[in-house]
Design an enzyme around this catalytic site. Structure first.
Site, short mmCIF file in Angstrom:
data_model
loop_
_atom_site.label_atom_id
_atom_site.label_comp_id
_atom_site.label_asym_id
_atom_site.label_seq_id
_atom_site.Cartn_x
_atom_site.Cartn_y
_atom_site.Cartn_z
N ARG A 204 -11.22 13.32 14.23
CA ARG A 204 -11.76 13.34 15.56
C ARG A 204 -10.78 12.52 16.51
NH1 ARG A 204 -13.99 8.33 16.18
NH2 ARG A 204 -14.49 7.34 14.12
N HIS B 112 16.78 30.64 15.53
CA HIS B 112 16.12 31.67 15.21
C HIS B 112 16.48 31.89 13.86
CE1 HIS B 112 13.76 35.05 15.85
NE2 HIS B 112 14.75 35.83 15.48
N TYR C 56 12.57 -2.52 -4.83
CA TYR C 56 12.24 -3.61 -3.56
C TYR C 56 12.37 -5.13 -4.33
CZ TYR C 56 9.78 -0.79 -0.30
OH TYR C 56 9.68 0.15 0.63
N THR D 32 0.70 -1.18 -0.13
CA THR D 32 -0.03 0.14 -0.05
C THR D 32 0.91 1.15 -0.05
OG1 THR D 32 -1.73 -1.18 1.07
CG2 THR D 32 -1.84 1.30 1.27
N CYS D 33 1.60 1.30 0.89
CA CYS D 33 2.52 2.64 1.24
C CYS D 33 3.16 2.92 -0.17
CB CYS D 33 3.65 2.29 1.95
SG CYS D 33 4.61 3.75 2.43
N CYS E 124 1.47 6.34 1.32
CA CYS E 124 2.26 7.35 1.57
C CYS E 124 3.19 7.98 0.63
CB CYS E 124 3.17 6.89 2.67
SG CYS E 124 3.07 5.33 3.62
N LYS F 131 1.01 9.51 -2.55
CA LYS F 131 0.33 10.60 -1.95
C LYS F 131 1.11 12.00 -1.55
CE LYS F 131 0.23 10.99 2.42
NZ LYS F 131 0.01 10.60 3.88
N TYR G 88 -7.90 11.20 8.46
CA TYR G 88 -6.41 11.73 7.63
C TYR G 88 -6.29 11.47 6.04
CZ TYR G 88 -3.56 7.58 7.17
OH TYR G 88 -2.79 6.51 6.49
N ILE G 89 -6.83 10.40 5.41
CA ILE G 89 -6.78 10.36 4.34
C ILE G 89 -7.75 11.30 3.44
CG2 ILE G 89 -7.22 8.60 2.15
CD1 ILE G 89 -6.14 6.55 3.92
N GLU H 8 11.04 27.16 16.81
CA GLU H 8 11.92 27.81 18.08
C GLU H 8 10.67 28.10 19.08
OE1 GLU H 8 13.43 31.61 17.97
OE2 GLU H 8 12.33 31.82 16.16
N GLY I 37 -12.03 5.01 5.71
CA GLY I 37 -11.48 3.94 6.74
C GLY I 37 -11.15 2.85 5.87
N ALA J 182 -2.09 -15.89 -2.08
CA ALA J 182 -1.90 -16.71 -1.25
C ALA J 182 -3.16 -17.31 -0.42
CB ALA J 182 -0.84 -16.59 -0.30
N GLU K 33 -6.48 14.74 3.61
CA GLU K 33 -5.25 15.17 2.85
C GLU K 33 -5.66 14.96 1.32
OE1 GLU K 33 -1.71 12.73 5.11
OE2 GLU K 33 -2.74 11.62 3.64
P1 FAD Z 1 0.56 -3.48 3.07
O1 FAD Z 1 1.60 -2.42 2.55
O2 FAD Z 1 -0.76 -2.99 2.81
O3 FAD Z 1 1.01 -4.52 2.21
C1 FAD Z 1 -0.10 -5.85 1.93
C2 FAD Z 1 0.47 -6.34 0.98
O4 FAD Z 1 -0.10 -7.72 0.90
C3 FAD Z 1 -0.26 -5.94 -0.23
O5 FAD Z 1 0.87 -5.57 -1.32
C4 FAD Z 1 -1.23 -6.73 -0.90
O6 FAD Z 1 -1.35 -6.99 -2.50
C5 FAD Z 1 -0.88 -8.22 -0.41
N1 FAD Z 1 -1.76 -9.25 -0.18
C6 FAD Z 1 -2.88 -9.28 0.71
N2 FAD Z 1 -3.33 -10.29 0.38
C7 FAD Z 1 -2.67 -11.06 0.10
C8 FAD Z 1 -2.68 -12.53 -0.28
N3 FAD Z 1 -3.58 -13.41 0.04
N4 FAD Z 1 -1.81 -13.23 -1.11
C9 FAD Z 1 -0.77 -12.47 -1.51
N5 FAD Z 1 -0.69 -11.10 -1.39
C10 FAD Z 1 -1.45 -10.46 -0.68
N6 FAD Z 1 1.40 5.31 6.60
C11 FAD Z 1 2.49 6.15 7.04
O7 FAD Z 1 3.04 5.76 7.73
N7 FAD Z 1 2.49 7.45 6.51
C12 FAD Z 1 1.58 8.01 5.68
O8 FAD Z 1 1.87 9.02 5.18
C13 FAD Z 1 0.78 7.11 5.05
N8 FAD Z 1 -0.23 7.57 4.20
C14 FAD Z 1 -1.02 6.57 3.79
C15 FAD Z 1 -1.98 7.23 2.73
C16 FAD Z 1 -2.93 6.08 2.20
C17 FAD Z 1 -3.89 6.66 1.03
C18 FAD Z 1 -3.01 5.02 2.79
C19 FAD Z 1 -4.02 3.92 2.21
C20 FAD Z 1 -2.50 4.37 3.73
C21 FAD Z 1 -1.11 5.10 4.21
N9 FAD Z 1 -0.40 4.89 5.09
C22 FAD Z 1 0.51 5.72 5.42
C23 FAD Z 1 -0.53 3.64 5.90
C24 FAD Z 1 0.59 2.61 5.26
O9 FAD Z 1 0.53 2.55 3.87
C25 FAD Z 1 0.25 1.14 6.03
O10 FAD Z 1 0.10 1.30 7.22
C26 FAD Z 1 1.35 0.08 5.45
O11 FAD Z 1 1.38 0.03 4.17
C27 FAD Z 1 0.97 -1.00 6.15
O12 FAD Z 1 2.14 -2.08 5.66
P2 FAD Z 1 1.38 -3.77 5.65
O13 FAD Z 1 2.82 -4.35 5.51
O14 FAD Z 1 0.62 -4.01 7.08
O15 FAD Z 1 0.28 -3.84 4.61
#
Ligand code: FAD
Length: 464
Positions: free
Chosen positions: A218, A450, A113, A56-57, A62, A65, A191-192, A455, A276, A129, A195
């Site tokens: 909130r 300053h 990555y 996601t990030c 992140c 965005k 927050y999303i 500050e 959410g 999986a 933003e």
């Molecule tokens: P993820 O990064 O979501 O990774 C999960 C992965 O698992 C995904 O790639 C998915 O495709 C894969 N997957 C799921 N199920 C399966 C399956 N059954 N088999 C194979 N693959 C699978 N966090 C911050 O710290 N700062 C920010 O500014 C910020 N901004 C954000 C903005 C937005 C719009 C969003 C949606 C999130 C933001 N976040 C931010 C949150 C951050 O992205 C997440 O907290 C973080 O990515 C969580 O990591 P994770 O490893 O738990 O899951």
């Protein structure tokens, strides 16, 4: 992306009984870090990823965005520049350029990555999986076994059910829009939502932010939400509180008509629901194990990320801890220390700093005023609100707000909240101070830099 074409580990060698020592589900923030670190200990590791490396990030969170946020702020910067003698009569913004440059950067990060995982000897399976037993995972119809399975599958956007919900977009869709809308409705107060309201407005979209509650953000300190609503309004966003969507329908102008529960009806080109996220445990196959879920779908783990099924672990957004990339990374390191280095340790979730890249930025660490009142007998609050030096010549009316919360008995600063330029950059250092137990006396004894905005945090003397 390059993936393994055989269902056997390429490096590290299989363990005696299982195909792998560790199979990670999800190559997002937590999964990639755990895979790499576990492989570095000599373990044979595979990771399954159904969508995109980096999760996601990197792909829909992140990183893109923040790139969009940067782009959306130039408009205000150009306007500010006039008071400093610059004439930048800019009136054209090209969305495809931003979107494609962003896509190129994300593809570059996907590649990084991939090579990080490959260089660490991790096998990548580009498939969904499904768990079919305590040590078994189904990948494209084939069964892979592992001594330990780590679920790092994250979350997915949640859109409530109502008539026309399928016409709304989620944050996952917004990063790839063919064209920018002329008029957008962003629904949500977290927050999303704030933003994206700032991003759309900054990119020239006529934007409304509708939230069914009375206060934005909130879960943050109460001083921030109301100030943000007024700043966003000043920047042109229509902030509509206590405004709940009832239905969405397509209209004759190829747009969307939204009916609100209070009877109001409006047309928009795009509706974004940022209401959410939910743990992505659906169809993961956990019912074939003893692992347990909460009613909201998140996985129950102990302090060492172990589920009720001893061979299955979970971390990151899917376990209900703060949904932030640095939290998932920290959990991954702790998981590897415990399971592959015989150094079990827990995570301290106190004083996690966080930033919201709305306009102006918000950043926070520690307790809100309401939490501090509950926790301590007596607290003092220091507030400061001002127009920055930069805004004097630019005639920008944006206000900066800063707040310190102090436990009177110990004199420790227990909460810091800020709305203003570069708040996220400023809060990181302050989080170290709070983690170290800094007192208000220590803040007062620290000499300021300053002239800066930051500050102010060491010059606030009068409790409000
Ligand atoms: P993820 O990064 O979501 O990774 C999960 C992965 O698992 C995904 O790639 C998915 O495709 C894969 N997957 C799921 N199920 C399966 C399956 N059954 N088999 C194979 N693959 C699978 N966090 C911050 O710290 N700062 C920010 O500014 C910020 N901004 C954000 C903005 C937005 C719009 C969003 C949606 C999130 C933001 N976040 C931010 C949150 C951050 O992205 C997440 O907290 C973080 O990515 C969580 O990591 P994770 O490893 O738990 O899951």
């Amino acid at each position: 992306m390059i993936y393994c074409d055989k269902f056997f580990p390429t490096k590290g060698g299989p363990s005696k009984v299982y195909d792998y020592d560790l199979l990670v589900i999800g190559a997002g923030s937590g999964g990639v870090r755990a895979s790499r670190m576990a492989a570095a200990t000599g373990a044979s590791v595979a990771v399954a990823e159904e969508r995109y490396l980096g999760g996601t990030c990197v792909n829909v969170g992140c990183v893109p965005k923040k790139l969009f946020y940067y782009s959306s702020h130039f408009h205000e910067d150009f306007s500010d520049a006039k008071g400093y003698g610059w004439d930048l009569s800019v009136n054209y913004f090209d969305w495809p350029t931003l979107r494609e440059n962003k896509n190129t950067e994300i593809a570059r990060l996907n590649g990084i990555y991939q090579s990080m995982l490959e260089n660490a000897g991790v096998t990548i399976y580009p498939y969904r999986a499904e768990i079919v037993g305590p040590h078994k995972v189904l990948l494209e119809g084939k069964t892979i076994t592992a001594e330990k399975i780590l679920i790092a599958a994250g979350g997915r956007p949640y859109v409530p059910e109502f008539s026309g919900a399928e016409l709304a977009l989620s944050s996952d869709d917004i990063f790839y829009l063919e064209q920018l809308p002329s008029r957008a409705l962003v629904v949500g107060g977290g927050y999303i939502a704030v933003e994206f309201a700032g991003i759309f407005q900054g990119l020239g979209v006529n934007t409304e932010l509708a939230y069914r509650g009375t206060q934005l953000l909130r879960t943050f300190d109460q001083d921030l939400g109301s100030r943000l609503a007024s700043e966003q309004t000043d920047k042109g966003v229509t902030v509509s509180l206590e405004m709940d969507v009832e239905t969405i329908t397509k209209n004759d102008q190829h747009g969307l008509t939204v009916s609100f529960k209070n009877g109001r009806i409006e047309d928009y080109d795009l509706v974004l629901f940022a209401t959410g996220r939910k743990a992505y445990t659906a169809n993961l196959g956990l019912e074939s194990t003893r692992a347990e879920l909460r009613s909201n779908g998140s996985i129950i783990v102990d302090d060492y990320f172990q589920t009720a099924e001893p061979s299955i672990f979970a971390l990151g957004d899917i376990i209900g801890t703060p949904e932030l990339t640095p939290v998932a990374l920290a959990q991954a390191m702790a998981f590897v220390d415990g399971q592959f280095k015989q150094r079990p340790r827990t995570i301290d979730y106190s004083y996690i700093p966080t930033a919201v890249f709305c306009q102006p930025n918000i950043a926070t660490v520690g307790l809100t005023e309401a939490e501090a009142i509950n926790q301590f007998n007596e607290i003092s609050i220091y507030r400061s609100e001002f127009k920055t030096l930069k805004n004097s010549l630019s005639k920008n009316n944006e206000r900066t707000f800063m707040k310190l919360i102090v436990d009177v008995a110990s004199d420790k600063v227990v909460g810091i909240h800020m709305m203003g330029s570069e708040a996220g950059e400023i809060i990181q250092g302050l989080a170290v101070a709070l983690k170290a137990g800094a007192t208000k006396a220590l803040f007062d004894a620290t000499i300021g830099v300053h002239p800066t905005i930051a500050e102010e945090f060491v010059t606030m003397r009068t409790a409000s």
